[in-house]
Write an enzyme that holds these catalytic residues in place. Structure first.
Site, PDB file in Angstrom:
ATOM      1  N   LEU A 102      -2.048  52.489  -0.245  1.00 57.37           N
ATOM      2  CA  LEU A 102      -0.941  52.729  -1.174  1.00 57.37           C
ATOM      3  C   LEU A 102      -1.559  53.283  -2.456  1.00 57.37           C
ATOM      4  O   LEU A 102      -2.672  52.896  -2.832  1.00 57.37           O
ATOM      5  CB  LEU A 102      -0.195  51.421  -1.476  1.00 57.37           C
ATOM      6  CG  LEU A 102       0.592  50.795  -0.318  1.00 57.37           C
ATOM      7  CD1 LEU A 102       1.206  49.463  -0.738  1.00 57.37           C
ATOM      8  CD2 LEU A 102       1.686  51.740   0.192  1.00 57.37           C
ATOM      9  N   ASP A 103      -0.824  54.157  -3.147  1.00 58.71           N
ATOM     10  CA  ASP A 103      -1.316  54.708  -4.413  1.00 58.71           C
ATOM     11  C   ASP A 103      -1.456  53.591  -5.440  1.00 58.71           C
ATOM     12  O   ASP A 103      -0.784  52.561  -5.335  1.00 58.71           O
ATOM     13  CB  ASP A 103      -0.323  55.732  -4.980  1.00 58.71           C
ATOM     14  CG  ASP A 103      -0.069  56.874  -4.021  1.00 58.71           C
ATOM     15  OD1 ASP A 103      -0.967  57.170  -3.198  1.00 58.71           O
ATOM     16  OD2 ASP A 103       1.028  57.450  -4.079  1.00 58.71           O
ATOM     17  N   GLN A 104      -2.251  53.849  -6.474  1.00 55.79           N
ATOM     18  CA  GLN A 104      -2.444  52.783  -7.475  1.00 55.79           C
ATOM     19  C   GLN A 104      -1.122  52.413  -8.155  1.00 55.79           C
ATOM     20  O   GLN A 104      -0.916  51.268  -8.537  1.00 55.79           O
ATOM     21  CB  GLN A 104      -3.562  53.142  -8.469  1.00 55.79           C
ATOM     22  CG  GLN A 104      -3.340  54.358  -9.332  1.00 55.79           C
ATOM     23  CD  GLN A 104      -2.615  54.047 -10.607  1.00 55.79           C
ATOM     24  OE1 GLN A 104      -2.533  52.898 -11.017  1.00 55.79           O
ATOM     25  NE2 GLN A 104      -2.052  55.069 -11.237  1.00 55.79           N
ATOM     26  N   THR A 106       1.847  52.410  -6.651  1.00 62.22           N
ATOM     27  CA  THR A 106       2.810  51.923  -5.645  1.00 62.22           C
ATOM     28  C   THR A 106       2.605  50.408  -5.501  1.00 62.22           C
ATOM     29  O   THR A 106       1.469  49.935  -5.545  1.00 62.22           O
ATOM     30  CB  THR A 106       2.568  52.599  -4.283  1.00 62.22           C
ATOM     31  OG1 THR A 106       2.699  54.013  -4.438  1.00 62.22           O
ATOM     32  CG2 THR A 106       3.566  52.119  -3.233  1.00 62.22           C
ATOM     33  N   ARG A 188       6.045  60.628  -2.262  1.00 56.29           N
ATOM     34  CA  ARG A 188       6.180  61.381  -3.525  1.00 56.29           C
ATOM     35  C   ARG A 188       6.302  62.871  -3.243  1.00 56.29           C
ATOM     36  O   ARG A 188       7.110  63.567  -3.878  1.00 56.29           O
ATOM     37  CB  ARG A 188       4.964  61.119  -4.427  1.00 56.29           C
ATOM     38  CG  ARG A 188       4.914  59.684  -4.929  1.00 56.29           C
ATOM     39  CD  ARG A 188       3.636  59.395  -5.723  1.00 56.29           C
ATOM     40  NE  ARG A 188       3.302  57.998  -5.660  1.00 56.29           N
ATOM     41  CZ  ARG A 188       3.816  57.051  -6.447  1.00 56.29           C
ATOM     42  NH1 ARG A 188       4.677  57.378  -7.386  1.00 56.29           N
ATOM     43  NH2 ARG A 188       3.481  55.791  -6.302  1.00 56.29           N
TER      44      ARG A 188
END
Ligand code: URA
Length: 240
Positions: A102-104, A106, A188
């Site tokens: 997961l993105d930082q 998210t 995104r």
């Protein structure tokens, strides 16, 4: 199995370190103190207590974390803290990996395991395990946007349009989106391709398993066999 081997397999250090640990008197086997590292132990139902903390022996480890904002999924992040900092040292030592990333910025359901086959089954698009996200958008969610996400949007560097498995509006700016794969920044980028922008992104579920409502951000829990079955449940339309 020898006690020293059981300790090593659970991430309590090198053989030498585990031998020293047992000899120091810090270890109990099923509640009984044991200072002989060569003692034979039965792994089934084994509970190892180290300095008063009980650890159930697990041949393979499966963990679910509520990922907080601002943590990266890499082990040695450049700018933020790492989700691995939120796990206890034995889990790091035994080689737990993130199951997808997961993105930082998210939040939500993040899995870890040291079972390579499980990781493959969870992330392979061919297994059809849905990742379910709640995205809060900068601009209102329109029906044209939902249609585009359902039928497929073209992303840079992708050979063909990519469609969500399912997509629904939850309120004026929020939608729930289920994806069958996990490409880089996929949610995104898909939402950007419709002309909108994601402000907040949260993973609610994988397969049929939702992030437990009682698990606060930054906390983790063990997964049992029933949880794993729910996680591996393919999306209804996926081919087996
Ligand atoms: N898609 C994204 O864009 N980011 C995530 O963290 C997960 C899916």
């Amino acid at each position: 199995m020898r006690l020293v081997r059981a300790l090593q397999s659970q991430g309590f250090g090198s053989r030498k370190g585990c031998v020293a640990l047992v000899r120091s008197g810090a270890v109990e086997v099923n509640g009984i103190p044991c200072d002989n590292p060569e003692t034979e132990v039965d792994p089934s139902g084994l509970v190892l207590t180290l300095d008063g903390v009980a650890w159930v022996y697990r041949e393979r480890a499966y963990v679910l974390m509520h990922k907080p904002l601002g943590y990266e999924c890499s082990r040695h992040p450049s700018h933020h803290s790492s989700v691995f900092d939120l796990l206890p040292p034995p889990l790091i030592q035994r080689g737990m990996q993130c199951v997808g990333r997961l993105d930082q910025d998210t939040t939500g359901l993040l899995l870890f395991s040291d079972d390579g086959q499980f990781i493959h089954r969870m992330i392979s698009p061919r297994k059809g395990v849905a990742k379910v996200y709640r995205a809060t958008c900068a601009d209102p969610v329109s029906s044209a946007m939902l249609d585009a996400l359902r039928t497929g949007v073209q992303l840079n560097d992708e050979p063909a349009p990519i469609a969500a498995l399912a997509c629904e509006a939850l309120d004026s700016h929020t939608l729930r989106l289920s994806l069958g794969e996990g490409k880089y920044h996929q949610v995104r980028r898909m939402i950007a391709a419709t002309g909108n922008r994601v402000d907040r992104l949260h993973r609610e579920a994988i397969g049929n398993h939702a992030l437990p409502a009682t698990l606060p951000p930054g906390q983790w829990c063990w997964l049992d066999e029933n949880d794993l079955k729910q996680l591996e449940q393919p999306w209804p339309s996926a081919k087996s």
